[in-house]
Design a protein around this motif. Structure first.
Motif, mmCIF file in Angstrom:
data_model
loop_
_atom_site.group_PDB
_atom_site.id
_atom_site.type_symbol
_atom_site.label_atom_id
_atom_site.label_comp_id
_atom_site.label_asym_id
_atom_site.label_seq_id
_atom_site.Cartn_x
_atom_site.Cartn_y
_atom_site.Cartn_z
ATOM 1 N N PRO A 114 2.351 -14.602 -3.807
ATOM 2 C CA PRO A 114 1.032 -15.131 -3.781
ATOM 3 C C PRO A 114 0.500 -15.854 -2.452
ATOM 4 C CG PRO A 114 2.142 -15.657 -5.764
ATOM 5 C CD PRO A 114 3.322 -14.891 -4.636
ATOM 6 N N SER A 115 1.442 -16.137 -1.747
ATOM 7 C CA SER A 115 1.135 -16.891 -0.274
ATOM 8 C C SER A 115 0.815 -15.920 0.762
ATOM 9 C CB SER A 115 2.351 -17.849 0.102
ATOM 10 O OG SER A 115 3.221 -17.221 0.324
ATOM 11 N N GLY A 116 0.850 -14.755 0.697
ATOM 12 C CA GLY A 116 0.585 -13.398 1.558
ATOM 13 C C GLY A 116 1.828 -12.706 1.991
ATOM 14 N N VAL A 117 1.597 -11.785 2.403
ATOM 15 C CA VAL A 117 2.693 -11.030 3.238
ATOM 16 C C VAL A 117 2.726 -10.802 4.696
ATOM 17 C CG1 VAL A 117 3.511 -8.474 2.945
ATOM 18 C CG2 VAL A 117 2.208 -9.488 1.084
ATOM 19 N N ASN A 118 3.988 -10.785 5.105
ATOM 20 C CA ASN A 118 3.962 -10.928 6.698
ATOM 21 C C ASN A 118 3.682 -9.553 7.454
ATOM 22 O OD1 ASN A 118 5.163 -13.691 6.534
ATOM 23 N ND2 ASN A 118 7.282 -12.841 6.503
ATOM 24 N N TYR A 119 3.123 -9.841 8.702
ATOM 25 C CA TYR A 119 2.748 -8.684 9.614
ATOM 26 C C TYR A 119 3.783 -7.670 9.676
ATOM 27 C CZ TYR A 119 1.890 -6.713 14.074
ATOM 28 O OH TYR A 119 2.037 -5.892 15.210
ATOM 29 N N LYS A 120 3.731 -6.536 9.779
ATOM 30 C CA LYS A 120 4.503 -5.257 9.766
ATOM 31 C C LYS A 120 5.257 -5.016 8.642
ATOM 32 C CE LYS A 120 5.373 -5.316 14.676
ATOM 33 N NZ LYS A 120 6.416 -5.183 15.804
ATOM 34 N N THR A 121 5.027 -5.701 7.412
ATOM 35 C CA THR A 121 5.745 -5.326 6.177
ATOM 36 C C THR A 121 4.979 -4.114 5.588
ATOM 37 O OG1 THR A 121 6.121 -7.596 5.626
ATOM 38 C CG2 THR A 121 6.150 -6.186 3.758
ATOM 39 N N GLU A 122 5.953 -3.247 5.205
ATOM 40 C CA GLU A 122 5.514 -1.997 4.548
ATOM 41 C C GLU A 122 5.680 -2.047 2.947
ATOM 42 O OE1 GLU A 122 7.618 1.549 6.332
ATOM 43 O OE2 GLU A 122 6.147 1.563 7.807
ATOM 44 N N CYS A 123 4.854 -1.814 2.115
ATOM 45 C CA CYS A 123 4.832 -1.963 0.752
ATOM 46 C C CYS A 123 4.422 -0.295 0.137
ATOM 47 C CB CYS A 123 3.952 -2.783 0.262
ATOM 48 S SG CYS A 123 4.093 -4.617 1.031
ATOM 49 N N MET A 124 5.320 -0.043 -0.791
ATOM 50 C CA MET A 124 5.321 1.255 -1.329
ATOM 51 C C MET A 124 4.619 1.110 -2.881
ATOM 52 S SD MET A 124 7.387 1.573 1.142
ATOM 53 C CE MET A 124 8.925 0.792 0.603
ATOM 54 N N PHE A 125 3.754 2.071 -3.297
ATOM 55 C CA PHE A 125 3.547 2.180 -4.570
ATOM 56 C C PHE A 125 4.308 3.205 -5.326
ATOM 57 C CE2 PHE A 125 -0.266 0.388 -2.199
ATOM 58 C CZ PHE A 125 -0.718 -0.330 -3.229
ATOM 59 N N SER A 126 4.404 3.149 -6.590
ATOM 60 C CA SER A 126 4.859 4.063 -7.608
ATOM 61 C C SER A 126 4.275 4.133 -8.913
ATOM 62 C CB SER A 126 6.482 4.092 -7.556
ATOM 63 O OG SER A 126 6.917 2.758 -7.996
ATOM 64 N N CYS A 127 4.398 5.137 -9.779
ATOM 65 C CA CYS A 127 3.880 5.133 -10.920
ATOM 66 C C CYS A 127 4.851 5.651 -12.021
ATOM 67 C CB CYS A 127 2.659 6.022 -11.177
ATOM 68 S SG CYS A 127 1.278 5.823 -10.200
ATOM 69 N N ASN A 128 4.822 4.954 -13.192
ATOM 70 C CA ASN A 128 5.523 5.615 -14.414
ATOM 71 C C ASN A 128 5.598 7.030 -14.560
ATOM 72 O OD1 ASN A 128 7.293 5.740 -16.583
ATOM 73 N ND2 ASN A 128 6.312 3.978 -17.582
ATOM 74 N N VAL A 129 6.333 7.803 -13.798
ATOM 75 C CA VAL A 129 5.956 9.389 -13.884
ATOM 76 C C VAL A 129 6.821 9.936 -15.044
ATOM 77 C CG1 VAL A 129 5.757 9.792 -11.504
ATOM 78 C CG2 VAL A 129 8.126 9.739 -12.298
ATOM 79 N N THR A 130 7.815 9.289 -15.575
ATOM 80 C CA THR A 130 8.313 9.510 -16.866
ATOM 81 C C THR A 130 7.591 10.005 -17.977
ATOM 82 O OG1 THR A 130 9.000 7.571 -17.211
ATOM 83 C CG2 THR A 130 10.554 8.561 -16.111
ATOM 84 N N ILE A 131 6.351 9.154 -18.173
ATOM 85 C CA ILE A 131 5.614 9.500 -19.295
ATOM 86 C C ILE A 131 4.187 10.200 -18.917
ATOM 87 C CG2 ILE A 131 6.706 7.839 -20.885
ATOM 88 C CD1 ILE A 131 4.328 6.018 -20.296
ATOM 89 N N GLY A 132 4.158 10.517 -17.664
ATOM 90 C CA GLY A 132 3.062 11.265 -17.097
ATOM 91 C C GLY A 132 1.954 10.536 -16.201
ATOM 92 N N TYR A 133 2.270 9.666 -15.660
ATOM 93 C CA TYR A 133 1.126 8.998 -14.750
ATOM 94 C C TYR A 133 1.557 9.472 -13.278
ATOM 95 C CZ TYR A 133 -0.395 5.722 -18.198
ATOM 96 O OH TYR A 133 -0.831 5.177 -19.381
ATOM 97 N N GLN A 134 0.547 9.636 -12.462
ATOM 98 C CA GLN A 134 0.713 10.139 -11.065
ATOM 99 C C GLN A 134 -0.040 9.275 -10.082
ATOM 100 O OE1 GLN A 134 -0.499 14.145 -11.060
ATOM 101 N NE2 GLN A 134 -0.920 14.354 -8.736
ATOM 102 N N LEU A 135 0.287 9.049 -9.054
ATOM 103 C CA LEU A 135 -0.232 8.178 -8.017
ATOM 104 C C LEU A 135 -1.353 8.776 -7.313
ATOM 105 C CD1 LEU A 135 0.430 5.553 -6.718
ATOM 106 C CD2 LEU A 135 1.512 6.666 -4.906
ATOM 107 N N GLU A 136 -2.439 8.141 -7.146
ATOM 108 C CA GLU A 136 -3.577 8.699 -6.591
ATOM 109 C C GLU A 136 -3.864 7.379 -5.564
ATOM 110 O OE1 GLU A 136 -7.083 9.973 -8.925
ATOM 111 O OE2 GLU A 136 -5.887 11.292 -9.815
ATOM 112 N N GLY A 137 -3.953 7.720 -4.422
ATOM 113 C CA GLY A 137 -4.566 6.891 -3.230
ATOM 114 C C GLY A 137 -3.332 6.883 -2.398
#
Length: 83
Positions: A22-45
């Motif tokens: 909540p206090s924020g994310v430091n400069y140069k931090t990389e964040c990855m998104f993923s979806c629950n693909v096992t039941i059929g969700y696909q990442l967009e964006g």
């Protein structure tokens, strides 16, 4: 400079967990998104974003979603049929 915390998309997650501090994310931090693909969700964006020196993300994190696919629709039909 810090970037705002990232909220995981519905039916998905953000990693590492430091991306959701909540206090924020430091400069140069990389964040990855993923979806629950096992039941059929696909990442967009963006699948990965980086915290820039300006305090903003390299892509609009609110535009990344987990969208249901045809596989999800079939999974729901099977589940509802046997309830």
């Amino acid at each position: 400079m810090k970037c705002p915390s990232i909220e995981a998309p519905s039916h998905g997650m953000v990693s590492p967990s430091t991306c959701q501090i909540p206090s924020g994310v430091n400069y140069k931090t990389e964040c990855m998104f993923s979806c629950n693909v096992t039941i059929g969700y696909q990442l967009e964006g963006a699948s990965k974003v980086s915290c820039l020196e300006s305090g903003s993300w390299s892509a609009d994190t609110t535009k990344t979603i987990c969208r249901g696919t045809e596989a999800l629709a079939q999974w729901l039909i099977v589940r509802l049929t046997y309830i």
